[in-house]
Design a protein around this motif. Structure first.
Motif, PDB file in Angstrom:
ATOM      1  N   VAL A  27       6.495-108.885-128.438  1.00  0.00           N
ATOM      2  CA  VAL A  27       7.535-107.849-128.311  1.00  0.00           C
ATOM      3  C   VAL A  27       7.867-107.300-129.706  1.00  0.00           C
ATOM      4  O   VAL A  27       7.968-106.085-129.902  1.00  0.00           O
ATOM      5  CB  VAL A  27       8.818-108.413-127.638  1.00  0.00           C
TER       6      VAL A  27
ATOM      7  N   VAL B  59      15.284-103.332-128.419  1.00  0.00           N
ATOM      8  CA  VAL B  59      14.505-103.752-127.249  1.00  0.00           C
ATOM      9  C   VAL B  59      15.472-103.774-126.066  1.00  0.00           C
ATOM     10  O   VAL B  59      16.562-104.337-126.181  1.00  0.00           O
ATOM     11  CB  VAL B  59      13.909-105.162-127.467  1.00  0.00           C
TER      12      VAL B  59
ATOM     13  N   PHE C 146      16.140-105.074-122.383  1.00  0.00           N
ATOM     14  CA  PHE C 146      15.779-105.908-121.232  1.00  0.00           C
ATOM     15  C   PHE C 146      16.329-105.198-119.991  1.00  0.00           C
ATOM     16  O   PHE C 146      17.529-104.955-119.907  1.00  0.00           O
ATOM     17  CB  PHE C 146      16.411-107.300-121.337  1.00  0.00           C
TER      18      PHE C 146
ATOM     19  N   GLN D  63      15.870-115.670-120.464  1.00  0.00           N
ATOM     20  CA  GLN D  63      15.659-114.414-121.205  1.00  0.00           C
ATOM     21  C   GLN D  63      16.337-114.457-122.572  1.00  0.00           C
ATOM     22  O   GLN D  63      15.807-113.949-123.559  1.00  0.00           O
ATOM     23  CB  GLN D  63      16.191-113.238-120.390  1.00  0.00           C
TER      24      GLN D  63
ATOM     25  N   SER E  44      18.637-106.554-129.215  1.00  0.00           N
ATOM     26  CA  SER E  44      18.280-106.169-127.851  1.00  0.00           C
ATOM     27  C   SER E  44      19.534-105.826-127.066  1.00  0.00           C
ATOM     28  O   SER E  44      20.639-106.260-127.399  1.00  0.00           O
ATOM     29  CB  SER E  44      17.495-107.292-127.168  1.00  0.00           C
TER      30      SER E  44
ATOM     31  N   TYR F   1      11.597-103.926-121.691  1.00  0.00           N
ATOM     32  CA  TYR F   1      11.010-105.166-121.176  1.00  0.00           C
ATOM     33  C   TYR F   1      11.572-105.386-119.770  1.00  0.00           C
ATOM     34  O   TYR F   1      12.718-105.810-119.610  1.00  0.00           O
ATOM     35  CB  TYR F   1      11.355-106.310-122.128  1.00  0.00           C
TER      36      TYR F   1
ATOM     37  N   ARG G 134      12.489-107.079-116.600  1.00  0.00           N
ATOM     38  CA  ARG G 134      12.627-108.390-115.962  1.00  0.00           C
ATOM     39  C   ARG G 134      13.117-108.193-114.527  1.00  0.00           C
ATOM     40  O   ARG G 134      13.454-109.140-113.839  1.00  0.00           O
ATOM     41  CB  ARG G 134      13.613-109.262-116.761  1.00  0.00           C
TER      42      ARG G 134
ATOM     43  N   CYS H 142       6.939-102.666-120.959  1.00  0.00           N
ATOM     44  CA  CYS H 142       6.295-103.949-120.685  1.00  0.00           C
ATOM     45  C   CYS H 142       6.665-104.379-119.283  1.00  0.00           C
ATOM     46  O   CYS H 142       7.741-104.916-119.083  1.00  0.00           O
ATOM     47  CB  CYS H 142       6.730-105.001-121.689  1.00  0.00           C
TER      48      CYS H 142
END
Ligand code: ADP
Ligand code: MG
Length: 480
Positions: free
Chosen positions: A197, A211, A213, A225, A239, A270, A272, A300
């Protein structure tokens, strides 16, 4: 000294009620000491009270050769997933029938087409996946590794799995199994996932950017996480955690298609959350997904990598000649990857699909029927296969599924520890997953690694189901 805790010693230990009760107490304090934690089901969005993440009391023996085989094939799986994601014709062909009957896959596919039409803006690709396996004992004594599937979207538990070795090592030491405790190898999944990442973030090239999530409503698994988020802080990368609705409300693209959420530029999304139809509570969630896919942020996974992880693609890959398309002139790699495949069968309309139907109805216990779903609890086993397939066997609806050989691992005995559950010796089945992490920029593979593992163990009473679903618990392999 024997390499493996002799089966006799392990069985004796499992039967020693007094010692087992002591070890259970050790496990329950050792887990929190090592940061091996999960939130409570009844308060999934609060960290005021947390509990130990569910675990086996003892590590599960597994052959070292099988462990190494799965570890060594992982970079090739990374390459394979990445190559599939770059071949729209292959995805189109593989999923053509599925999307006529599976509305969720069809919707994802529509986003994929939209992105292709607009042209992909971002040449940086970040892939974090987990390839899961079981292993079978063949009649000739050989142990054979079989892939269950590869998760290319929200492959979870890398954070907590990294904390697991210390918990089991400690339990074994207290049990007087010093030598055994040293046979549990380190697991650096969280560091490796975060490193990928961080690399993608760095290549994106904006110090201000964060970033993001993309998280679920119910955040029982947040600590897993957070372990990765904390690793990112070691590179001074901040993040944020947002839901689809938040992105819909406060997200926008600037004229260069840079993604801003809450006025913060996002370098990496990212995901999840977003692998189940129910994750998209309204059209707002779908619109947010589309906006992120069309943005300059590194996704991602991106939508094509998401589709590369479907069960239909897995089945198509097992057809003769298909792997060769992705690894031309590399027969050894083809062989290495193919050696991990279990039997997979199409249910498309036509003679081949008819044969699959007949086979499944005749001997349902030999197979698993799989729809295009993730997250556990969706697969169909045994007599239920007769019922479900019986209804759709003559209609295109059957194309929403694939059929797979049921992998038949040898059960082991263990105690499964989960808050509030009575202690009971169980017949268990274990699975091992390897985390793959890769970063590509244009044609350049900047990183392609196997970064860690996850062992899950469940009672053999259950055919299906993951850790959060309350079925499987975390474990470590004890290699022999
Ligand atoms: P999901 O994506 O929903 O997690 P999986 O295909 O990974 O679905 O299957 C979920 C669980 O079902 C696996 O973790 C495993 O325990 C069991 N399972 C799946 N496929 C097989 C198989 N071919 N043989 C035996 N068990 C299987
Ligand atoms: Mg899955």
């Amino acid at each position: 000294m024997s390499i493996r805790m002799a089966d006799g010693t392990r069985n004796e230990l499992l039967m020693n009620t007094k010692l087992i009760n002591e070890l259970v107490e050790v496990a329950k304090y050792s887990a929190p000491i090592h940061g091996f934690l999960v939130r409570l089901k009844e308060s999934p969005n609060s960290s005021e009270v947390v509990t130990y993440a569910p675990i086996t009391l003892l590590s599960t023996p597994m052959p070292k050769a099988v462990f190494l085989q799965a570890m060594e094939v992982q970079p090739h799986y990374n390459t394979l997933v990445d190559k599939i994601s770059q071949q729209p014709d292959f995805l189109q062909e593989a999923l053509a029938n599925t999307i006529t009957v599976d509305a969720f896959t069809a919707r994802l596919f529509k986003i994929h087409q939209h992105v292709l039409k607009e042209g992909r803006l971002q040449s940086i690709v970040l892939g974090l996946n987990r390839s899961d396996y079981m292993w079978e004992q063949e009649e000739n004594g050989h142990t054979s590794l079989k892939q269950i599937e590869i998760n290319t979207f929200a492959a979870a538990a890398g954070g907590v799995a990294s904390r697991m070795p210390d918990v089991h090592r400690h339990i074994l030491k207290v049990a007087g199994q010093l030598e055994e405790s040293q046979r549990i190898i380190d697991n650096n999944a969280a560091v490796g996932l975060a490193k990928a990442v961080a690399k993608a973030w760095e290549l994106y090239g904006s110090k201000r950017a964060v970033v993001m999530f993309l998280v679920e409503e119910n955040q029982i698994n947040i600590l897993d996480q957070r372990i990765i988020e904390n690793e990112l802080w070691k590179w001074n990368i901040a993040s944020i955690r947002k839901r689809f609705e938040d992105v819909f409300e406060s997200g926008k693209l600037d004229e260069d298609k840079r993604l801003f959420v809450d006025c913060r530029e996002v370098a990496v999304v990212y995901f999840r959350n977003g692998y189940m139809p129910q994750n998209y509570k309204s059209e707002k969630a779908w619109e947010a997904r589309l906006m992120m896919e069309c943005s300059l942020a590194v996704k991602c996974p991106d939508i094509s990598t998401h589709l590369a992880g479907t069960k239909k693609v897995q089945q198509v890959l097992s057809k003769p000649g298909v792997l060769e398309r992705f690894f031309p002139n590399q027969p050894q790699i083809v062989e290495q990857v193919r050696a991990t495949f279990a039997g997979l069968y199409t249910l498309d309309m036509g003679a081949e699909g008819d044969k699959t139907v007949a086979m499944a109805l005749a001997t349902p216990d030999r197979f698993v029927l799989k729809p295009q779903r993730e997250g556990g609890g969706n697969n169909i086993y045994g007599q239920d296969i007769r019922e479900v397939l019986g209804k759709v066997k003559n209609s295109p609806e059957r194309m929403a599924y694939i059929l797979m050989d049921k992998i038949q691992p040898v059960p082991t005995q263990n105690y499964l520890l989960r808050r509030g559950k009575p202690l009971k010796l169980s017949h268990c089945l274990s699975e091992l997953g390897f985390f793959g992490a890769y970063v590509r920029r244009g044609k350049d593979m900047v990183m392609n690694d196997c970064v860690g593992y996850l062992m899950k163990t469940k009672s053999s009473e259950h055919s299906d189901g993951g850790i959060i679903a309350g079925v499987a618990v975390l474990d470590n392999p004890l290699l022999f």
